[in-house]
Motif scaffolding. Structure first.
Motif, PDB file in Angstrom:
ATOM      1  N   ALA A 181     -78.158 -90.240 -14.328  1.00 41.28           N
ATOM      2  CA  ALA A 181     -79.070 -91.370 -13.771  1.00 41.28           C
ATOM      3  C   ALA A 181     -79.862 -90.316 -12.753  1.00 41.28           C
ATOM      4  O   ALA A 181     -81.155 -90.696 -12.459  1.00 41.28           O
ATOM      5  CB  ALA A 181     -78.191 -92.130 -12.854  1.00 41.28           C
ATOM      6  N   SER A 182     -79.678 -89.126 -12.533  1.00 41.51           N
ATOM      7  CA  SER A 182     -80.500 -88.179 -11.592  1.00 41.51           C
ATOM      8  C   SER A 182     -81.619 -87.774 -12.154  1.00 41.51           C
ATOM      9  O   SER A 182     -82.539 -87.230 -11.889  1.00 41.51           O
ATOM     10  CB  SER A 182     -79.630 -86.984 -11.055  1.00 41.51           C
ATOM     11  N   GLY A 183     -81.462 -87.503 -13.890  1.00 42.98           N
ATOM     12  CA  GLY A 183     -82.533 -87.203 -14.416  1.00 42.98           C
ATOM     13  C   GLY A 183     -82.471 -85.676 -14.656  1.00 42.98           C
ATOM     14  O   GLY A 183     -83.504 -85.140 -15.238  1.00 42.98           O
ATOM     15  N   GLU A 184     -81.647 -85.011 -14.039  1.00 42.73           N
ATOM     16  CA  GLU A 184     -81.691 -83.557 -14.102  1.00 42.73           C
ATOM     17  C   GLU A 184     -81.249 -82.980 -15.361  1.00 42.73           C
ATOM     18  O   GLU A 184     -80.675 -83.622 -16.130  1.00 42.73           O
ATOM     19  CB  GLU A 184     -80.744 -83.061 -12.853  1.00 42.73           C
ATOM     20  N   GLN A 185     -82.228 -81.887 -15.632  1.00 39.22           N
ATOM     21  CA  GLN A 185     -81.881 -81.210 -17.028  1.00 39.22           C
ATOM     22  C   GLN A 185     -80.849 -80.355 -17.093  1.00 39.22           C
ATOM     23  O   GLN A 185     -80.206 -80.044 -18.039  1.00 39.22           O
ATOM     24  CB  GLN A 185     -83.053 -80.582 -17.396  1.00 39.22           C
ATOM     25  N   PHE A 186     -80.296 -79.887 -15.837  1.00 38.78           N
ATOM     26  CA  PHE A 186     -78.972 -78.858 -15.821  1.00 38.78           C
ATOM     27  C   PHE A 186     -78.024 -79.422 -14.658  1.00 38.78           C
ATOM     28  O   PHE A 186     -78.341 -80.298 -13.620  1.00 38.78           O
ATOM     29  CB  PHE A 186     -79.585 -77.519 -15.406  1.00 38.78           C
ATOM     30  N   TRP A 187     -76.680 -79.170 -14.753  1.00 35.61           N
ATOM     31  CA  TRP A 187     -75.923 -79.397 -13.972  1.00 35.61           C
ATOM     32  C   TRP A 187     -74.521 -78.145 -13.778  1.00 35.61           C
ATOM     33  O   TRP A 187     -74.721 -77.490 -14.993  1.00 35.61           O
ATOM     34  CB  TRP A 187     -75.173 -80.640 -14.183  1.00 35.61           C
ATOM     35  N   ARG A 188     -74.073 -77.906 -12.842  1.00 35.58           N
ATOM     36  CA  ARG A 188     -73.087 -76.847 -12.643  1.00 35.58           C
ATOM     37  C   ARG A 188     -71.536 -77.390 -12.767  1.00 35.58           C
ATOM     38  O   ARG A 188     -71.346 -78.513 -12.211  1.00 35.58           O
ATOM     39  CB  ARG A 188     -73.109 -76.380 -11.393  1.00 35.58           C
ATOM     40  N   CYS A 189     -70.761 -76.549 -13.210  1.00 37.28           N
ATOM     41  CA  CYS A 189     -69.321 -76.991 -13.576  1.00 37.28           C
ATOM     42  C   CYS A 189     -68.430 -76.365 -12.361  1.00 37.28           C
ATOM     43  O   CYS A 189     -68.482 -75.183 -12.244  1.00 37.28           O
ATOM     44  CB  CYS A 189     -68.889 -76.203 -14.991  1.00 37.28           C
ATOM     45  N   ASP A 190     -68.084 -77.089 -11.589  1.00 34.29           N
ATOM     46  CA  ASP A 190     -66.827 -76.666 -10.736  1.00 34.29           C
ATOM     47  C   ASP A 190     -65.419 -77.075 -11.605  1.00 34.29           C
ATOM     48  O   ASP A 190     -65.238 -78.383 -11.739  1.00 34.29           O
ATOM     49  CB  ASP A 190     -67.012 -77.461  -9.371  1.00 34.29           C
ATOM     50  N   ALA A 191     -64.897 -75.994 -11.967  1.00 32.63           N
ATOM     51  CA  ALA A 191     -63.783 -75.996 -12.858  1.00 32.63           C
ATOM     52  C   ALA A 191     -62.451 -76.453 -11.964  1.00 32.63           C
ATOM     53  O   ALA A 191     -61.494 -76.261 -12.605  1.00 32.63           O
ATOM     54  CB  ALA A 191     -63.497 -74.939 -13.722  1.00 32.63           C
ATOM     55  N   GLY A 192     -62.462 -76.556 -10.942  1.00 35.53           N
ATOM     56  CA  GLY A 192     -61.337 -76.941 -10.171  1.00 35.53           C
ATOM     57  C   GLY A 192     -60.142 -75.784 -10.079  1.00 35.53           C
ATOM     58  O   GLY A 192     -59.083 -76.004 -10.601  1.00 35.53           O
ATOM     59  N   VAL A 232     -75.163 -75.671 -17.100  1.00 33.29           N
ATOM     60  CA  VAL A 232     -75.273 -75.951 -18.613  1.00 33.29           C
ATOM     61  C   VAL A 232     -76.519 -76.970 -18.488  1.00 33.29           C
ATOM     62  O   VAL A 232     -76.804 -77.883 -17.576  1.00 33.29           O
ATOM     63  CB  VAL A 232     -73.905 -76.531 -18.828  1.00 33.29           C
ATOM     64  N   ALA A 233     -77.152 -77.044 -19.837  1.00 34.69           N
ATOM     65  CA  ALA A 233     -78.038 -78.050 -19.967  1.00 34.69           C
ATOM     66  C   ALA A 233     -77.723 -79.057 -20.590  1.00 34.69           C
ATOM     67  O   ALA A 233     -76.526 -79.231 -21.643  1.00 34.69           O
ATOM     68  CB  ALA A 233     -79.246 -77.234 -20.986  1.00 34.69           C
ATOM     69  N   VAL A 234     -78.246 -80.251 -20.260  1.00 33.83           N
ATOM     70  CA  VAL A 234     -77.849 -81.493 -20.579  1.00 33.83           C
ATOM     71  C   VAL A 234     -77.870 -81.665 -22.204  1.00 33.83           C
ATOM     72  O   VAL A 234     -79.109 -81.200 -22.497  1.00 33.83           O
ATOM     73  CB  VAL A 234     -78.606 -82.871 -20.157  1.00 33.83           C
TER      74      VAL A 234
END
Length: 258
Positions: free
Chosen positions: A157-168, A186-188
């Motif tokens: 919904a944000s329309g962002e092309q990338f996001w970050r993984c917080d792997a816990g 990573v890229a969507v």
């Protein structure tokens, strides 16, 4: 500085094409592919393609397909009889609590397994497997997957092309793959995104997708996540029980630490 909209870009490109057809255009010596009008058109097309990709990703379907490939059945684990799960030597009697095997000196763990409720003797590594089974059996895995889907919907919904993984990686059980992916951008719609979602879909994972704030090329969080990976890997290695000090997992951690 004014950023041209799509109509202005198309108009400029059309004017350049018409001008070149008549008299070679404003800069006849410049190849058409190098003109400002053409470059703006390509950039706008690429941006629209990425936006379409973000909008088209069905994360519910993607995650469901990942989950379908993850074995999560209640396979019986451990020894019901008085037999060491490490070396296979028979014990004088079945212990009721953690004890050392007289033969191999490894610590035998005693747990009830979710598959049938029987008290079994297990290795340190099998304890993790039983805890994951209990997590799934209690319905917590369904909640984990639901939450992951909801978070990925927010990314879309944000329309962002990338996001970050917080792997816990603060979890009690941390797969090596999760350590490696912690903090990765990573890229969507990319193969790497699928790889990261597979890690976040593993039973018991407490990781989450994180939206990137600011300029992706100058994100100070990169160094923070790198530090977290190193410190957690060192902590895990130091706390591994004797039975796992020379395991493949331990060897990978040592390579990560250099």
């Amino acid at each position: 500085m004014h950023e041209p909209d799509q109509d202005e870009i198309i108009r400029a490109l059309s004017e350049e094409l018409v001008a070149r057809a008549r008299d070679g255009g404003q800069n006849p010596g410049v190849p058409f592919e190098e003109t400002t009008a053409f470059k703006q058109f390509v950039a706008s097309t690429q941006a629209q393609t990425v936006a379409d990709t973000v909008a088209q990703v069905d994360y519910d379907l993607v995650i469901d397909e990942i989950v379908a490939e993850i074995p999560n059945g209640l396979i019986p684990i451990g020894n019901v009889e008085a037999v060491c799960p490490y070396c296979g030597k028979s014990l004088k009697k079945k212990p009721l609590k953690k004890t050392k095997c007289p033969a191999c000196r490894n610590e035998i763990q005693v747990m009830r397994r979710p598959a049938d409720g029987l008290r079994v003797l297990v290795t340190d590594e099998q304890v993790e497997d039983l805890e994951i089974q209990a997590f799934v059996e209690a319905g917590e895995y369904d909640k984990q997957i639901w939450l992951l889907k909801e978070r990925m919907k927010k990314i879309r919904a944000s329309g962002e092309q990338f996001w970050r993984c917080d792997a816990g990686i603060d979890a009690q059980v941390v797969p090596y793959e999760a350590l490696c992916m912690h903090g990765k951008v990573v890229a969507v719609g990319s193969p790497e995104e699928l790889e990261v979602l597979t890690i976040l879909s593993a039973p018991g994972c407490i990781g989450m997708p994180v939206q990137i704030q600011g300029d992706r090329g100058f994100d100070p969080m990169d160094e923070i996540y790198a530090s977290q990976r190193y410190e957690r890997a060192l902590e895990i290695l130091q706390c591994l029980p004797k039975s796992r000090k020379n395991s493949e997992y331990a060897q990978k951690l040592r390579r990560m630490l250099g």
